[in-house]
Design a protein around this motif. Sequence first.
Motif, mmCIF file in Angstrom:
data_model
loop_
_atom_site.group_PDB
_atom_site.id
_atom_site.type_symbol
_atom_site.label_atom_id
_atom_site.label_comp_id
_atom_site.label_asym_id
_atom_site.label_seq_id
_atom_site.Cartn_x
_atom_site.Cartn_y
_atom_site.Cartn_z
ATOM 1 N N SER A 114 0.972 -1.283 0.165
ATOM 2 C CA SER A 114 0.022 -0.107 0.011
ATOM 3 C C SER A 114 0.912 1.212 0.001
ATOM 4 C CB SER A 114 -0.770 -0.210 1.312
ATOM 5 O OG SER A 114 -1.652 -1.049 1.214
ATOM 6 N N ALA A 115 0.516 2.189 -0.969
ATOM 7 C CA ALA A 115 1.002 3.412 -0.850
ATOM 8 C C ALA A 115 2.731 3.430 -1.499
ATOM 9 C CB ALA A 115 1.145 4.228 0.288
ATOM 10 N N SER A 116 2.958 2.127 -2.156
ATOM 11 C CA SER A 116 4.401 2.219 -2.617
ATOM 12 C C SER A 116 4.369 2.860 -4.036
ATOM 13 C CB SER A 116 4.642 0.776 -2.712
ATOM 14 O OG SER A 116 3.731 0.177 -3.758
ATOM 15 N N ARG A 117 5.414 3.265 -4.468
ATOM 16 C CA ARG A 117 5.644 4.033 -5.672
ATOM 17 C C ARG A 117 6.769 3.677 -6.413
ATOM 18 N NH1 ARG A 117 5.413 10.193 -3.300
ATOM 19 N NH2 ARG A 117 7.274 9.138 -2.310
ATOM 20 N N VAL A 118 6.651 3.797 -7.859
ATOM 21 C CA VAL A 118 7.782 3.638 -8.684
ATOM 22 C C VAL A 118 7.838 5.143 -9.117
ATOM 23 C CG1 VAL A 118 8.670 2.779 -10.924
ATOM 24 C CG2 VAL A 118 7.074 1.380 -9.325
ATOM 25 N N ALA B 61 0.116 -10.487 -10.858
ATOM 26 C CA ALA B 61 0.996 -9.199 -10.163
ATOM 27 C C ALA B 61 -0.410 -8.566 -9.274
ATOM 28 C CB ALA B 61 0.916 -8.233 -11.241
ATOM 29 N N THR B 62 -0.139 -8.111 -8.066
ATOM 30 C CA THR B 62 -1.133 -7.738 -7.290
ATOM 31 C C THR B 62 -0.457 -6.153 -6.901
ATOM 32 O OG1 THR B 62 -1.844 -9.787 -6.553
ATOM 33 C CG2 THR B 62 -2.297 -7.795 -5.058
ATOM 34 N N LEU B 63 -1.363 -5.235 -7.214
ATOM 35 C CA LEU B 63 -0.920 -3.737 -6.792
ATOM 36 C C LEU B 63 -1.751 -3.130 -5.354
ATOM 37 C CD1 LEU B 63 -0.896 -1.947 -10.226
ATOM 38 C CD2 LEU B 63 0.594 -3.549 -8.929
ATOM 39 N N GLY B 64 -0.965 -3.017 -4.452
ATOM 40 C CA GLY B 64 -1.603 -2.398 -3.014
ATOM 41 C C GLY B 64 -2.437 -1.100 -3.217
ATOM 42 N N THR B 65 -3.055 -1.259 -2.084
ATOM 43 C CA THR B 65 -4.121 0.274 -2.049
ATOM 44 C C THR B 65 -3.287 1.403 -2.108
ATOM 45 O OG1 THR B 65 -5.529 -1.154 -0.690
ATOM 46 C CG2 THR B 65 -5.659 1.030 -0.515
ATOM 47 N N GLY B 66 -3.896 2.330 -2.871
ATOM 48 C CA GLY B 66 -3.184 3.679 -2.893
ATOM 49 C C GLY B 66 -1.848 3.695 -3.644
ATOM 50 N N SER B 67 -1.356 2.557 -4.153
ATOM 51 C CA SER B 67 0.047 2.535 -4.653
ATOM 52 C C SER B 67 -0.008 3.184 -6.053
ATOM 53 C CB SER B 67 0.428 1.344 -4.828
ATOM 54 O OG SER B 67 -0.491 0.420 -5.693
ATOM 55 N N THR B 68 1.211 3.552 -6.478
ATOM 56 C CA THR B 68 1.485 4.385 -7.715
ATOM 57 C C THR B 68 2.457 3.450 -8.369
ATOM 58 O OG1 THR B 68 1.192 6.480 -6.914
ATOM 59 C CG2 THR B 68 2.304 6.229 -8.848
ATOM 60 N N THR C 247 -7.787 -0.925 -4.197
ATOM 61 C CA THR C 247 -8.553 0.301 -4.210
ATOM 62 C C THR C 247 -7.610 1.676 -4.394
ATOM 63 O OG1 THR C 247 -10.367 -0.760 -2.696
ATOM 64 C CG2 THR C 247 -10.235 1.924 -2.942
ATOM 65 N N GLY C 248 -7.606 2.414 -5.220
ATOM 66 C CA GLY C 248 -6.917 3.337 -5.501
ATOM 67 C C GLY C 248 -5.735 3.151 -6.113
ATOM 68 N N ALA C 249 -5.202 2.081 -6.336
ATOM 69 C CA ALA C 249 -3.848 1.905 -7.170
ATOM 70 C C ALA C 249 -3.956 2.269 -8.481
ATOM 71 C CB ALA C 249 -3.680 0.462 -7.083
ATOM 72 N N ASN C 250 -2.896 3.234 -8.766
ATOM 73 C CA ASN C 250 -2.923 3.755 -9.970
ATOM 74 C C ASN C 250 -1.580 3.400 -11.046
ATOM 75 O OD1 ASN C 250 -5.034 5.727 -10.093
ATOM 76 N ND2 ASN C 250 -3.432 6.863 -8.326
ATOM 77 N N ILE C 251 -1.993 3.209 -12.181
ATOM 78 C CA ILE C 251 -0.991 2.622 -13.136
ATOM 79 C C ILE C 251 -0.587 3.791 -14.424
ATOM 80 C CG2 ILE C 251 0.025 0.761 -14.790
ATOM 81 C CD1 ILE C 251 -2.380 -0.837 -13.221
ATOM 82 N N GLN C 252 0.435 4.090 -14.382
ATOM 83 C CA GLN C 252 0.942 5.106 -15.565
ATOM 84 C C GLN C 252 1.706 3.914 -16.514
ATOM 85 O OE1 GLN C 252 3.610 8.237 -15.226
ATOM 86 N NE2 GLN C 252 3.199 9.044 -16.938
ATOM 87 N N GLY C 253 0.728 3.280 -17.259
ATOM 88 C CA GLY C 253 1.181 2.157 -18.097
ATOM 89 C C GLY C 253 0.029 1.531 -18.594
ATOM 90 N N ARG C 254 0.208 -0.004 -18.417
ATOM 91 C CA ARG C 254 -1.083 -1.017 -19.043
ATOM 92 C C ARG C 254 -0.891 -2.242 -17.841
ATOM 93 N NH1 ARG C 254 2.670 0.035 -23.386
ATOM 94 N NH2 ARG C 254 1.904 1.474 -25.061
ATOM 95 N N ALA C 255 -1.972 -2.549 -17.983
ATOM 96 C CA ALA C 255 -2.218 -3.979 -17.266
ATOM 97 C C ALA C 255 -2.542 -5.222 -18.279
ATOM 98 C CB ALA C 255 -3.432 -3.888 -16.204
ATOM 99 N N LEU C 256 -1.618 -5.948 -18.560
ATOM 100 C CA LEU C 256 -1.862 -6.922 -19.588
ATOM 101 C C LEU C 256 -1.801 -8.369 -19.302
ATOM 102 C CD1 LEU C 256 0.232 -5.302 -22.489
ATOM 103 C CD2 LEU C 256 -2.290 -4.841 -21.783
ATOM 104 N N SER D 226 -5.221 8.581 -6.663
ATOM 105 C CA SER D 226 -6.479 8.268 -6.340
ATOM 106 C C SER D 226 -6.490 8.046 -4.581
ATOM 107 C CB SER D 226 -7.202 7.234 -6.885
ATOM 108 O OG SER D 226 -8.101 6.739 -6.229
ATOM 109 N N GLY D 227 -7.095 8.807 -3.960
ATOM 110 C CA GLY D 227 -7.189 8.435 -2.635
ATOM 111 C C GLY D 227 -5.891 9.549 -2.092
ATOM 112 N N ASN D 228 -5.028 8.693 -1.149
ATOM 113 C CA ASN D 228 -4.021 9.483 -0.609
ATOM 114 C C ASN D 228 -2.728 9.119 -1.506
ATOM 115 O OD1 ASN D 228 -5.543 10.533 1.269
ATOM 116 N ND2 ASN D 228 -5.349 8.758 2.757
ATOM 117 N N THR D 229 -2.686 8.803 -2.648
ATOM 118 C CA THR D 229 -1.604 8.802 -3.463
ATOM 119 C C THR D 229 -1.114 9.953 -3.642
ATOM 120 O OG1 THR D 229 -2.331 6.734 -4.591
ATOM 121 C CG2 THR D 229 -0.604 7.677 -5.564
ATOM 122 N N SER D 230 0.314 10.372 -3.749
ATOM 123 C CA SER D 230 0.766 11.518 -3.718
ATOM 124 C C SER D 230 1.666 11.659 -4.986
ATOM 125 C CB SER D 230 1.769 12.098 -2.424
ATOM 126 O OG SER D 230 2.365 10.856 -2.236
ATOM 127 N N GLY D 231 0.971 11.413 -5.985
ATOM 128 C CA GLY D 231 1.668 11.654 -7.317
ATOM 129 C C GLY D 231 2.615 10.518 -7.428
#
Length: 355
Positions: free
Chosen positions: A141-145, A164-171, A186-195, A274-279
Amino acid sequence: MPTQAVAIATPVPLATAANFSVLAGAGVTNTGPTVISQDLGTHPTASITGFPPGIVLGSVHAADAVALQAKSDLVTAYNNAANQATDFALPAAIGGGQTLLPGVYTAESGVGLTGDLILDAGGNPNAVWVFQIPEALTTASASRVLLTNGASPCNVYWQVGSSATLGTGSTFVGTIMALTSISANTGANIQGRALARNGSVTLDTNNIFLSGCATSTTGGTTGPTTTGGTTTGGTTTTGGTTTTGGTTTGGATGGPVTTGGTSGDTGNTSGVTSGNTSGVTAGNTSGVTSGNTSGVTAGNTSGGSGADGRDHAPGRPGHGGKPGKPDHAKPSDEHYGYDKMPKGYEDDHSKSHEG
C-alpha cells in the motif's frame, strides 16, 4: 545504484497490444469509478463487468478479432521480455529508496515492492528497463515507482511469471505483462498498462493512463553509456547537444536534466492520483495539489498531452506544473507520473477520495 557500461535492454515490441490499457484472457471485473485512457479487451473470455461506473476512453473489445490479435501480440511481447539477456540481479524486496539505472533486471523468484523505487534515465529519454520476475509481483500500500532524469513510462516493462497484485493507494509505472492475472486494489494507479495473458484483470477505483508512446515498438538498444569514448550511430547527447546518426568523441553521454521532466513524450509529468496517493514524486505531490487529493484538480495537471497514436485523449491538461521536492536522496529534481485525466473527471471524483 548499480553501475554499467552498456544498457542492453531493448524496447519490447507490443504491436497491437500497445493500444490497450487493460487486456485479459479470462475477463475484466471493475468496482468503482475506474478510468482507463486506452482500449479495454479480453479474449477468449468475453466477460467485462463494472463499466459503468468505470469509464473507458478507448474502445471495448470483448472476445472479438481485435482482442484476439492483441492477445497474440502480447504473447510475443511477453516472450521477448522474458528472453532478454540479464544486466543485473533483482532482489526479492525492492522499493527501499533504491535507484536503478536502465537495463534488464532478473529475479530468482517473486518480488515485492515495499516503498519507493526510482528509475533514473541519466538524461536519456530512450532508456529502457525490463524486469524479469519468474513468480508473483506484489506492491505494498502507498508504494511508488518514480521516474527521474528523462525516464519514460513507455520504456518500463514488467514480465511476471504468475500474477501481479498492486496495493491500495500505490502508484505503479510501466507495462505489466502477467502470465496469469492482475489485481489492482482500491486507489492503485498505473501509468502504463495491465496486460494479463491467461487470467483475469480485477480493478477497483483505479486510474490507468499512458500517452505519447508508439503503438508498436521494434527493437533497438537503449544506447551505450560512454565516458571519454566514442559513440557511433543512433542519437547521442553530449552536454545537452543532440547529434543524430553521428559520432560523439571524448565526452560522457547524457544531456541536461530538464526541470519539469520529459518522460519520452513532451509533458508526461505528473498525472492522477486516487485517494491518498501523492503523485509519483517522493515526499511531495507532483502535478497534484498537496494533501489528500483524489485525481487531479481541474486544470492542474502538469505537462502537456502527448500523442499516443489514438483519439482517446483523457482530457485537457494544464501547463507549467513542476514536480515537488523529493524526500529521498536526490537522484534528480524530476520525479513525475501521470500526465492527464479526462475532462470533467476531476470535479466528479476528487471529493470522493479526499481524506
